[in-house]
Design a protein around this motif. Structure first.
Motif: not given
Ligand SMILES: *Cc1c(COP(=O)(O)O)cnc(C)c1O
Length: 376
Positions: A78-80, A103, A106, A146, A175, A177-178, A197, A199-200, A209-210, A330
């Protein structure tokens, strides 16, 4: 010499894979937890045991490393788990700097899981370089950024903060992710570590999840690899397969979602019921120029809106939407909307009248019409 197998043995022998040299176009899912050792003691491709390494994870990690222009990538469950591994790689008694609107999970992680490890932190407005510099202590060992941030879309100057980190010899993690690597490669802007993450947007279909950690430095890579394979928060081969499959359409989806997000943001900005639209692609956005410089060719597909309404009415509006499902998370192909404050809790700095929107790949006319009816 093989004896003629009895029934029980046959049940095992008769189902062994005899097509190892087949050449499938779609990558097979290697569910095997263990790999055959050669007579000379070696293992083909060094695949020994699936927690340590396996073909689906290797393919995913190579892909993510190349997309982020990094040398090494490590996939997590997962991202976490990826965030946790990054923080766990620090020395005990470390002090870290986190964005004041990080986030929220965290922040919970450092409060609840790392509290007995004597990890201390300060929350900093990462858009204020002087505040970042001022918050550095002698034992500060990590700066976390982030950008864009969640859920206020604040843009931090990744390159400028990297100079502060380098000056004080502090590890620097972003981070991503976005923004996704479609729009932003933090390693090229001076980050030591990129976290996602997956997952997104990487997964992109809200079905897996990842997470991942990407680095260039060999010493950091060794630490993260040890945590990954020995702590074992690894993604399954099927998870890796799903995320690799998602990556194939990542640029197509993200460009379409971003195009939709800009149009929706422009529409919402003109609506009398809307107090403010937080979207880096709008010229009215305070850090529009920085976003334009930092994020190659795109502002991303996340936005937040402040509605001229009470908390209750704001929540009600989110439930009136038809094509935006009220759900957390998201980056999927379907549009989602979320009242963040009620998810993050009363201590969160998120305004009561904020809705966070993850824009999908539906037709923009339907998305705009949906907001029109929900706001009327
Ligand atoms: C969702 C998210 C995470 C955590 O990731 P998971 O896959 O839910 O464990 C961390 N940072 C950001 C910016 C996220 O959007």
């Amino acid at each position: 010499m093989k004896s003629k197998p009895k029934f029980e043995t046959l049940a095992i022998e008769s189902t062994k894979n005899e097509f190892l040299n087949a050449q499938p176009i779609s990558t097979p899912i290697y569910l095997s937890s263990t790999y055959k050792r050669n007579n000379d003691g070696t293992y083909n491709n060094n695949f020994v045991y699936s927690r340590t390494d396996n073909p689906n994870r290797k393919i995913l990690e190579k892909s993510i490393a190349s997309l982020e222009n990094g040398k090494f990538a490590f996939a997590f469950a997962s991202g976490m788990a990826a965030v946790h591994a990054t923080i766990q790689s620090l020395k005990a008694n470390s002090h870290i700097l986190l964005p004041d609107d990080i986030y929220f999970a965290i922040r919970k992680l450092v409060d609840e899981v790392f509290k007995d490890w004597n990890l201390t932190y300060d929350l900093v407005d990462m858009t204020n370089l002087q505040a970042v510099e001022k918050a550095v202590k002698s034992n500060t060992s990590l700066i976390w950024v982030e950008s864009p941030s969640n859920p206020q879309l604040k843009i931090s100057d990744i390159e400028a903060i990297s100079k502060i980190a380098k000056k004080h010899n502090i590890l620097y993690a972003v981070d991503n992710t976005w923004a996704t690597p479609v729009f932003q490669n933090p390693l090229e802007l001076g980050a030591d570590i990129v976290v996602h993450s997956t997952t997104k947007y990487f997964g992109g279909h809200s079905d897996v999840l990842g997470g991942c950690v990407v680095v260039n430095d060999e010493n950091i890579a060794q630490k993260i690899k040890a945590i990954q394979s020995l702590s074992g928060a690894v993604p399954s081969p099927f998870d890796c397969w799903l995320i690799s499959r998602g990556i194939q359409t990542l640029p197509l989806r993200v460009h379409k979602q971003t195009e939709n997000a800009l149009k929706l943001a422009q529409y919402l900005e003109t609506h009398p019921k809307i107090e403010q639209v937080l979207y880096p692609g709008l010229e009215s956005f305070p850090q529009h120029k920085l976003a334009k410089k930092q994020q190659k060719n795109g502002f991303g597909a996340m936005l937040s809106v402040l509605i001229k309404a009470s908390k209750e009415e704001t929540v009600l509006i989110s439930t009136k939407l038809n094509y935006f499902t009220t759900a957390t998370s998201l980056g999927g192909v379907e549009s989602l909307v979320e009242h963040r404050k009620s998810v993050e809790g009363e201590t969160s700095p998120t305004p009561d009248n904020l809705l966070r929107i993850s824009v999908g790949i539906e037709h923009i006319d339907d998305l705009i019409a949906d907001w029109e009816q929900a706001l009327s």
